[in-house]
Design a protein around this motif. Structure first.
Motif, PDB file in Angstrom:
ATOM      1  N   ASP A 110       0.838  -1.200   0.000  1.00 26.84           N
ATOM      2  CA  ASP A 110       0.000   0.000   0.000  1.00 26.84           C
ATOM      3  C   ASP A 110       0.871   1.247   0.000  1.00 26.84           C
ATOM      4  O   ASP A 110       1.155   1.822   1.039  1.00 26.84           O
ATOM      5  N   VAL A 111       1.277   1.684  -1.205  1.00 30.50           N
ATOM      6  CA  VAL A 111       2.128   2.876  -1.300  1.00 30.50           C
ATOM      7  C   VAL A 111       1.359   4.157  -1.013  1.00 30.50           C
ATOM      8  O   VAL A 111       1.964   5.203  -0.806  1.00 30.50           O
ATOM      9  N   HIS A 112       0.048   4.082  -0.998  1.00 31.52           N
ATOM     10  CA  HIS A 112      -0.762   5.259  -0.701  1.00 31.52           C
ATOM     11  C   HIS A 112      -0.970   5.441   0.796  1.00 31.52           C
ATOM     12  O   HIS A 112      -1.654   6.367   1.215  1.00 31.52           O
ATOM     13  N   HIS A 113      -0.361   4.552   1.568  1.00 30.99           N
ATOM     14  CA  HIS A 113      -0.432   4.679   3.023  1.00 30.99           C
ATOM     15  C   HIS A 113       0.152   6.028   3.419  1.00 30.99           C
ATOM     16  O   HIS A 113       1.158   6.473   2.865  1.00 30.99           O
ATOM     17  N   VAL A 114      -0.464   6.670   4.375  1.00 32.98           N
ATOM     18  CA  VAL A 114      -0.096   8.033   4.761  1.00 32.98           C
ATOM     19  C   VAL A 114       1.382   8.153   5.132  1.00 32.98           C
ATOM     20  O   VAL A 114       2.063   9.095   4.726  1.00 32.98           O
ATOM     21  N   ASN A 115       1.913   7.202   5.871  1.00 32.16           N
ATOM     22  CA  ASN A 115       3.287   7.303   6.387  1.00 32.16           C
ATOM     23  C   ASN A 115       4.258   6.377   5.658  1.00 32.16           C
ATOM     24  O   ASN A 115       5.282   6.004   6.223  1.00 32.16           O
ATOM     25  N   PHE A 116       3.969   6.011   4.430  1.00 32.52           N
ATOM     26  CA  PHE A 116       4.791   5.033   3.712  1.00 32.52           C
ATOM     27  C   PHE A 116       6.265   5.447   3.673  1.00 32.52           C
ATOM     28  O   PHE A 116       7.146   4.707   4.096  1.00 32.52           O
ATOM     29  N   PHE A 117       6.550   6.635   3.177  1.00 32.53           N
ATOM     30  CA  PHE A 117       7.942   7.057   3.016  1.00 32.53           C
ATOM     31  C   PHE A 117       8.579   7.444   4.350  1.00 32.53           C
ATOM     32  O   PHE A 117       9.793   7.259   4.531  1.00 32.53           O
ATOM     33  N   ASP A 118       7.795   7.924   5.285  1.00 35.61           N
ATOM     34  CA  ASP A 118       8.331   8.197   6.628  1.00 35.61           C
ATOM     35  C   ASP A 118       8.735   6.895   7.311  1.00 35.61           C
ATOM     36  O   ASP A 118       9.797   6.815   7.936  1.00 35.61           O
ATOM     37  N   ASP A 119       7.891   5.883   7.187  1.00 36.50           N
ATOM     38  CA  ASP A 119       8.220   4.579   7.767  1.00 36.50           C
ATOM     39  C   ASP A 119       9.463   3.985   7.117  1.00 36.50           C
ATOM     40  O   ASP A 119      10.308   3.393   7.787  1.00 36.50           O
ATOM     41  N   LEU A 120       9.587   4.149   5.798  1.00 39.90           N
ATOM     42  CA  LEU A 120      10.763   3.642   5.108  1.00 39.90           C
ATOM     43  C   LEU A 120      12.033   4.352   5.584  1.00 39.90           C
ATOM     44  O   LEU A 120      13.080   3.712   5.788  1.00 39.90           O
ATOM     45  N   LYS A 121      11.952   5.651   5.822  1.00 39.11           N
ATOM     46  CA  LYS A 121      13.105   6.392   6.350  1.00 39.11           C
ATOM     47  C   LYS A 121      13.485   5.893   7.739  1.00 39.11           C
ATOM     48  O   LYS A 121      14.665   5.767   8.065  1.00 39.11           O
ATOM     49  N   LYS A 122      12.490   5.609   8.584  1.00 35.26           N
ATOM     50  CA  LYS A 122      12.761   5.094   9.934  1.00 35.26           C
ATOM     51  C   LYS A 122      13.411   3.717   9.863  1.00 35.26           C
ATOM     52  O   LYS A 122      14.329   3.421  10.642  1.00 35.26           O
ATOM     53  N   ILE A 123      12.947   2.881   8.945  1.00 36.03           N
ATOM     54  CA  ILE A 123      13.542   1.551   8.778  1.00 36.03           C
ATOM     55  C   ILE A 123      14.995   1.684   8.352  1.00 36.03           C
ATOM     56  O   ILE A 123      15.882   0.995   8.881  1.00 36.03           O
ATOM     57  N   ARG A 124      15.270   2.567   7.419  1.00 34.19           N
ATOM     58  CA  ARG A 124      16.653   2.788   6.974  1.00 34.19           C
ATOM     59  C   ARG A 124      17.530   3.289   8.114  1.00 34.19           C
ATOM     60  O   ARG A 124      18.688   2.867   8.262  1.00 34.19           O
ATOM     61  N   ALA A 125      16.979   4.175   8.937  1.00 32.99           N
ATOM     62  CA  ALA A 125      17.746   4.711  10.071  1.00 32.99           C
ATOM     63  C   ALA A 125      18.058   3.605  11.084  1.00 32.99           C
ATOM     64  O   ALA A 125      19.182   3.526  11.602  1.00 32.99           O
ATOM     65  N   LYS A 126      17.081   2.754  11.370  1.00 27.88           N
ATOM     66  CA  LYS A 126      17.309   1.650  12.307  1.00 27.88           C
ATOM     67  C   LYS A 126      18.347   0.686  11.753  1.00 27.88           C
ATOM     68  O   LYS A 126      19.198   0.179  12.488  1.00 27.88           O
ATOM     69  N   PHE A 127      18.285   0.435  10.454  1.00 25.37           N
ATOM     70  CA  PHE A 127      19.262  -0.436   9.824  1.00 25.37           C
ATOM     71  C   PHE A 127      20.670   0.138   9.980  1.00 25.37           C
ATOM     72  O   PHE A 127      21.622  -0.576  10.324  1.00 25.37           O
ATOM     73  N   LYS A 128      20.813   1.438   9.752  1.00 22.66           N
ATOM     74  CA  LYS A 128      22.121   2.086   9.886  1.00 22.66           C
ATOM     75  C   LYS A 128      22.616   2.034  11.332  1.00 22.66           C
ATOM     76  O   LYS A 128      23.813   1.864  11.576  1.00 22.66           O
ATOM     77  N   GLN A 129      21.699   2.174  12.288  1.00 26.97           N
ATOM     78  CA  GLN A 129      22.088   2.075  13.699  1.00 26.97           C
ATOM     79  C   GLN A 129      22.623   0.679  14.011  1.00 26.97           C
ATOM     80  O   GLN A 129      23.641   0.543  14.697  1.00 26.97           O
ATOM     81  N   ILE A 130      21.935  -0.331  13.531  1.00 24.63           N
ATOM     82  CA  ILE A 130      22.371  -1.705  13.774  1.00 24.63           C
ATOM     83  C   ILE A 130      23.736  -1.944  13.140  1.00 24.63           C
ATOM     84  O   ILE A 130      24.624  -2.550  13.761  1.00 24.63           O
ATOM     85  N   CYS A 131      23.918  -1.465  11.905  1.00 21.31           N
ATOM     86  CA  CYS A 131      25.217  -1.624  11.240  1.00 21.31           C
ATOM     87  C   CYS A 131      26.317  -0.929  12.032  1.00 21.31           C
ATOM     88  O   CYS A 131      27.403  -1.480  12.216  1.00 21.31           O
TER      89      CYS A 131
END
Length: 151
Positions: A110-131
């Protein structure tokens, strides 16, 4: 003998048709311009839809690949750090759990989800923290433009 006289009669209908024909010839450029614009608009609209579809599919594959990579990555790290018993390992596992729950809630379909790109940015940030915490660096292969992981 009777003589037949030919009388020319002015007929306004013929004259009116002549004026209409002249007007049609005179306005043909405007009509062709209008027809050309309308046809061009329809063709351009169709081409835009096709290009948008291709771009959307391409971006969807990129995001899907990225999210799939993160899922596989955290599965591997979970196996790696579960066997370790240290404060650092427990912090990393806690962050992995957080990333995992974010990935599960992520609206992949569901790319029309209100927070789609914000959630993707948070996922990327968490991934970078883990790395960062686990000492894994994500480098870019300059020749090919691909990202590679180094351990």
């Amino acid at each position: 003998m009777s003589s037949v006289q030919h009388i020319f009669v002015y007929r306004p209908v013929i004259c009116r048709n002549f004026d209409m024909s002249f007007e049609n010839i005179f306005l043909v450029e405007e009509r062709f311009e209008s027809d050309g614009y309308n046809q061009g608009y329809l063709i351009g609209k169709q081409k835009g839809i096709e290009e948008g579809k291709r771009l959307g599919q391409s971006k969807a594959m990129e995001i899907g690949t990225e999210v799939g990579f993160y899922s596989g990555f955290i599965s591997t790290l979970t196996l790696l750090y579960t066997s370790q018993d240290s404060a650092k390992a427990s912090r990393i596992l806690k962050m992995i759990k957080s990333l995992s729950s974010s990935l599960e809630r992520f609206p992949v379909t569901d790319v029309h989800h209100v927070n789609f790109f914000d959630d993707l940015k948070k996922i990327r940030a968490k991934f970078k923290q883990i790395c960062s915490l686990s000492g894994i660096s994500l480098e870019t292969d300059v020749k090919k433009g691909h990202k590679i992981l180094t351990f």
